[in-house]
Design a protein around this motif. Structure first.
Motif, PDB file in Angstrom:
ATOM      1  N   PRO A   1      50.519  64.398  61.390  1.00  0.00           N
ATOM      2  CA  PRO A   1      50.178  64.956  62.707  1.00  0.00           C
ATOM      3  C   PRO A   1      48.714  65.358  62.818  1.00  0.00           C
ATOM      4  O   PRO A   1      48.195  65.510  63.932  1.00  0.00           O
ATOM      5  CB  PRO A   1      51.095  66.184  62.819  1.00  0.00           C
ATOM      6  CG  PRO A   1      51.420  66.544  61.410  1.00  0.00           C
ATOM      7  CD  PRO A   1      51.473  65.244  60.662  1.00  0.00           C
ATOM      8  N   ASN A   2      48.036  65.517  61.697  1.00  0.00           N
ATOM      9  CA  ASN A   2      46.636  65.944  61.717  1.00  0.00           C
ATOM     10  C   ASN A   2      45.665  64.792  61.500  1.00  0.00           C
ATOM     11  O   ASN A   2      44.482  65.019  61.220  1.00  0.00           O
ATOM     12  CB  ASN A   2      46.404  67.000  60.627  1.00  0.00           C
ATOM     13  CG  ASN A   2      47.255  68.240  60.850  1.00  0.00           C
ATOM     14  OD1 ASN A   2      47.356  68.743  61.985  1.00  0.00           O
ATOM     15  ND2 ASN A   2      47.893  68.728  59.790  1.00  0.00           N
ATOM     16  N   ILE A   3      46.155  63.561  61.650  1.00  0.00           N
ATOM     17  CA  ILE A   3      45.295  62.407  61.417  1.00  0.00           C
ATOM     18  C   ILE A   3      44.130  62.409  62.403  1.00  0.00           C
ATOM     19  O   ILE A   3      44.299  62.701  63.601  1.00  0.00           O
ATOM     20  CB  ILE A   3      46.104  61.097  61.522  1.00  0.00           C
ATOM     21  CG1 ILE A   3      45.277  59.909  61.038  1.00  0.00           C
ATOM     22  CG2 ILE A   3      46.610  60.870  62.944  1.00  0.00           C
ATOM     23  CD1 ILE A   3      46.082  58.621  60.920  1.00  0.00           C
ATOM     24  N   SER A   4      42.936  62.107  61.909  1.00  0.00           N
ATOM     25  CA  SER A   4      41.761  62.071  62.772  1.00  0.00           C
ATOM     26  C   SER A   4      41.684  60.746  63.509  1.00  0.00           C
ATOM     27  O   SER A   4      42.327  59.752  63.115  1.00  0.00           O
ATOM     28  CB  SER A   4      40.487  62.255  61.940  1.00  0.00           C
ATOM     29  OG  SER A   4      40.277  61.126  61.104  1.00  0.00           O
ATOM     30  N   ASP A   5      40.893  60.737  64.579  1.00  0.00           N
ATOM     31  CA  ASP A   5      40.698  59.499  65.331  1.00  0.00           C
ATOM     32  C   ASP A   5      40.077  58.422  64.446  1.00  0.00           C
ATOM     33  O   ASP A   5      40.449  57.245  64.512  1.00  0.00           O
ATOM     34  CB  ASP A   5      39.810  59.740  66.555  1.00  0.00           C
ATOM     35  CG  ASP A   5      40.511  60.575  67.626  1.00  0.00           C
ATOM     36  OD1 ASP A   5      41.765  60.661  67.583  1.00  0.00           O
ATOM     37  OD2 ASP A   5      39.813  61.126  68.488  1.00  0.00           O
ATOM     38  N   ALA A   6      39.115  58.828  63.591  1.00  0.00           N
ATOM     39  CA  ALA A   6      38.445  57.867  62.722  1.00  0.00           C
ATOM     40  C   ALA A   6      39.433  57.254  61.725  1.00  0.00           C
ATOM     41  O   ALA A   6      39.406  56.046  61.477  1.00  0.00           O
ATOM     42  CB  ALA A   6      37.291  58.548  61.980  1.00  0.00           C
ATOM     43  N   MET A   7      40.316  58.107  61.167  1.00  0.00           N
ATOM     44  CA  MET A   7      41.298  57.596  60.223  1.00  0.00           C
ATOM     45  C   MET A   7      42.291  56.675  60.930  1.00  0.00           C
ATOM     46  O   MET A   7      42.661  55.618  60.401  1.00  0.00           O
ATOM     47  CB  MET A   7      42.036  58.745  59.549  1.00  0.00           C
ATOM     48  CG  MET A   7      43.061  58.317  58.504  1.00  0.00           C
ATOM     49  SD  MET A   7      42.304  57.489  57.076  1.00  0.00           S
ATOM     50  CE  MET A   7      41.599  58.928  56.223  1.00  0.00           C
ATOM     51  N   TYR A   8      42.704  57.071  62.124  1.00  0.00           N
ATOM     52  CA  TYR A   8      43.650  56.245  62.882  1.00  0.00           C
ATOM     53  C   TYR A   8      43.056  54.858  63.150  1.00  0.00           C
ATOM     54  O   TYR A   8      43.718  53.836  62.954  1.00  0.00           O
ATOM     55  CB  TYR A   8      43.997  56.937  64.200  1.00  0.00           C
ATOM     56  CG  TYR A   8      44.990  56.166  65.044  1.00  0.00           C
ATOM     57  CD1 TYR A   8      46.362  56.326  64.882  1.00  0.00           C
ATOM     58  CD2 TYR A   8      44.544  55.251  66.011  1.00  0.00           C
ATOM     59  CE1 TYR A   8      47.268  55.606  65.650  1.00  0.00           C
ATOM     60  CE2 TYR A   8      45.441  54.526  66.782  1.00  0.00           C
ATOM     61  CZ  TYR A   8      46.807  54.717  66.600  1.00  0.00           C
ATOM     62  OH  TYR A   8      47.692  53.990  67.357  1.00  0.00           O
ATOM     63  N   ASP A   9      41.801  54.828  63.586  1.00  0.00           N
ATOM     64  CA  ASP A   9      41.157  53.552  63.891  1.00  0.00           C
ATOM     65  C   ASP A   9      40.999  52.701  62.630  1.00  0.00           C
ATOM     66  O   ASP A   9      41.190  51.473  62.663  1.00  0.00           O
ATOM     67  CB  ASP A   9      39.779  53.795  64.522  1.00  0.00           C
ATOM     68  CG  ASP A   9      39.877  54.381  65.926  1.00  0.00           C
ATOM     69  OD1 ASP A   9      40.967  54.298  66.534  1.00  0.00           O
ATOM     70  OD2 ASP A   9      38.869  54.932  66.411  1.00  0.00           O
ATOM     71  N   ALA A  10      40.671  53.358  61.505  1.00  0.00           N
ATOM     72  CA  ALA A  10      40.508  52.618  60.248  1.00  0.00           C
ATOM     73  C   ALA A  10      41.831  52.017  59.794  1.00  0.00           C
ATOM     74  O   ALA A  10      41.882  50.882  59.298  1.00  0.00           O
ATOM     75  CB  ALA A  10      39.939  53.539  59.169  1.00  0.00           C
ATOM     76  N   ILE A  11      42.908  52.777  59.955  1.00  0.00           N
ATOM     77  CA  ILE A  11      44.225  52.277  59.583  1.00  0.00           C
ATOM     78  C   ILE A  11      44.605  51.080  60.446  1.00  0.00           C
ATOM     79  O   ILE A  11      45.105  50.059  59.947  1.00  0.00           O
ATOM     80  CB  ILE A  11      45.287  53.385  59.701  1.00  0.00           C
ATOM     81  CG1 ILE A  11      45.060  54.425  58.594  1.00  0.00           C
ATOM     82  CG2 ILE A  11      46.702  52.813  59.611  1.00  0.00           C
ATOM     83  CD1 ILE A  11      45.932  55.651  58.728  1.00  0.00           C
ATOM     84  N   GLN A  12      44.388  51.187  61.731  1.00  0.00           N
ATOM     85  CA  GLN A  12      44.711  50.071  62.619  1.00  0.00           C
ATOM     86  C   GLN A  12      43.917  48.831  62.234  1.00  0.00           C
ATOM     87  O   GLN A  12      44.449  47.707  62.239  1.00  0.00           O
ATOM     88  CB  GLN A  12      44.415  50.461  64.078  1.00  0.00           C
ATOM     89  CG  GLN A  12      45.323  51.541  64.639  1.00  0.00           C
ATOM     90  CD  GLN A  12      46.785  51.108  64.692  1.00  0.00           C
ATOM     91  OE1 GLN A  12      47.105  49.929  64.726  1.00  0.00           O
ATOM     92  NE2 GLN A  12      47.687  52.077  64.689  1.00  0.00           N
ATOM     93  N   ALA A  13      42.650  49.032  61.860  1.00  0.00           N
ATOM     94  CA  ALA A  13      41.805  47.892  61.507  1.00  0.00           C
ATOM     95  C   ALA A  13      42.316  47.208  60.235  1.00  0.00           C
ATOM     96  O   ALA A  13      42.381  45.983  60.168  1.00  0.00           O
ATOM     97  CB  ALA A  13      40.356  48.350  61.317  1.00  0.00           C
TER      98      ALA A  13
END
Length: 266
Positions: free
Chosen positions: A231-243
């Protein structure tokens, strides 16, 4: 019961503490065994042409062969697609020479040339084994190169190398099992156990050099997808995971899980 596996696991655990580390976020994740990423697939040996027996397979002793029979025997050697450079060189020289030269090639020269080709093959095996840290293969290859016995070189290429490589593959796979167990990598654990149960050189080689990469990629993908539930995932981490999930390659998944995720700010 798997006593051999248990013994190997104890040995591997003792030998490989430096391969393990504690990841700083999301999970305690032991580093992978390096086999599938940094190592070089072992040489597949197809031993150079075996020289004809003396007396010949046709039943005629070499010293009783006619000129035509000598030429035919040498041409049979040249026709073998696995003939090494030394054998090809000496065979062609013999064909261009006298009857005595052809006879000498079949009686002794072919075996000398074959030993030269076999030595080259063993050196290639040693170079790859050194890159991979395959101790049994390294030991046996060095012993052979010290002795330089034609018969021993040939036996190693025909049977001994496969057995030595299988032993090194077993040790590497048990190390993989130890790391996968620490990380809870279910697909890798299952395939390792199946491979060790089969315990054939072919199964061991396939898993180490092909199957492990694919099984690890599946476990890495599961691990990375679970990161999205934080629940505390950052936007940067989310985008990196998607990539990295869009990329989907085993190498990208592995790099992100073991290194990339810890380089993301926030």
């Amino acid at each position: 019961m798997r006593p051999t596996r248990a013994a190997l696991l104890i040995a591997a655990t003792a030998l490989t503490p430096a391969l393990l580390f504690t990841a700083p976020a999301f999970a305690t994740d032991a580093s992978p065994a390096t086999t599938s990423v940094t190592s070089t697939t072992p040489v597949t040996t197809t031993p150079a042409t075996a020289c004809p027996a003396v007396p010949s397979d046709a039943g005629t002793p070499v010293d009783e062969m006619t000129e035509d029979e000598l030429r035919a025997a040498i041409q049979d050697i040249l026709a073998d697609e696995n003939a090494g450079k030394g054998v090809l060189r000496e065979a062609n020289e013999a064909l261009g020479g006298t009857v005595d030269a052809m006879r000498a090639f079949l009686e002794t020269g072919c075996r000398t040339a074959q030993a030269e080709d076999d030595t080259v093959s063993v050196v290639r095996i040693l170079n790859v084994a050194t890159q991979n840290g395959d101790k049994r293969v390294i030991q046996e290859a060095n012993d052979l190169l010290d002795a330089r016995t034609p018969e021993a070189l040939r036996t190693f290429l025909e049977t001994g190398y496969a057995l030595a490589q299988a032993e090194d593959d077993s040790v590497a796979i048990v190390r993989i099992l130890g790391v996968a167990t620490k990380n809870g990598d279910k697909r890798v654990i299952r395939e390792v156990n199946e491979t060790l149960d089969a315990n054939t050189p072919e199964a061991l080689s396939y898993f180490r050099w092909t199957g492990y990469r694919l099984a690890q990629a599946e476990d890495d993908s599961v691990y990375i997808v679970r990161m999205l539930t934080d629940p505390n995932i950052s936007d940067a981490m989310y985008d990196a995971i998607q990539a990295v999930l869009d990329d989907g390659s085993p190498e990208a998944l592995r790099q992100f899980r073991t290194v990339g995720q810890y380089e993301i700010d926030g």
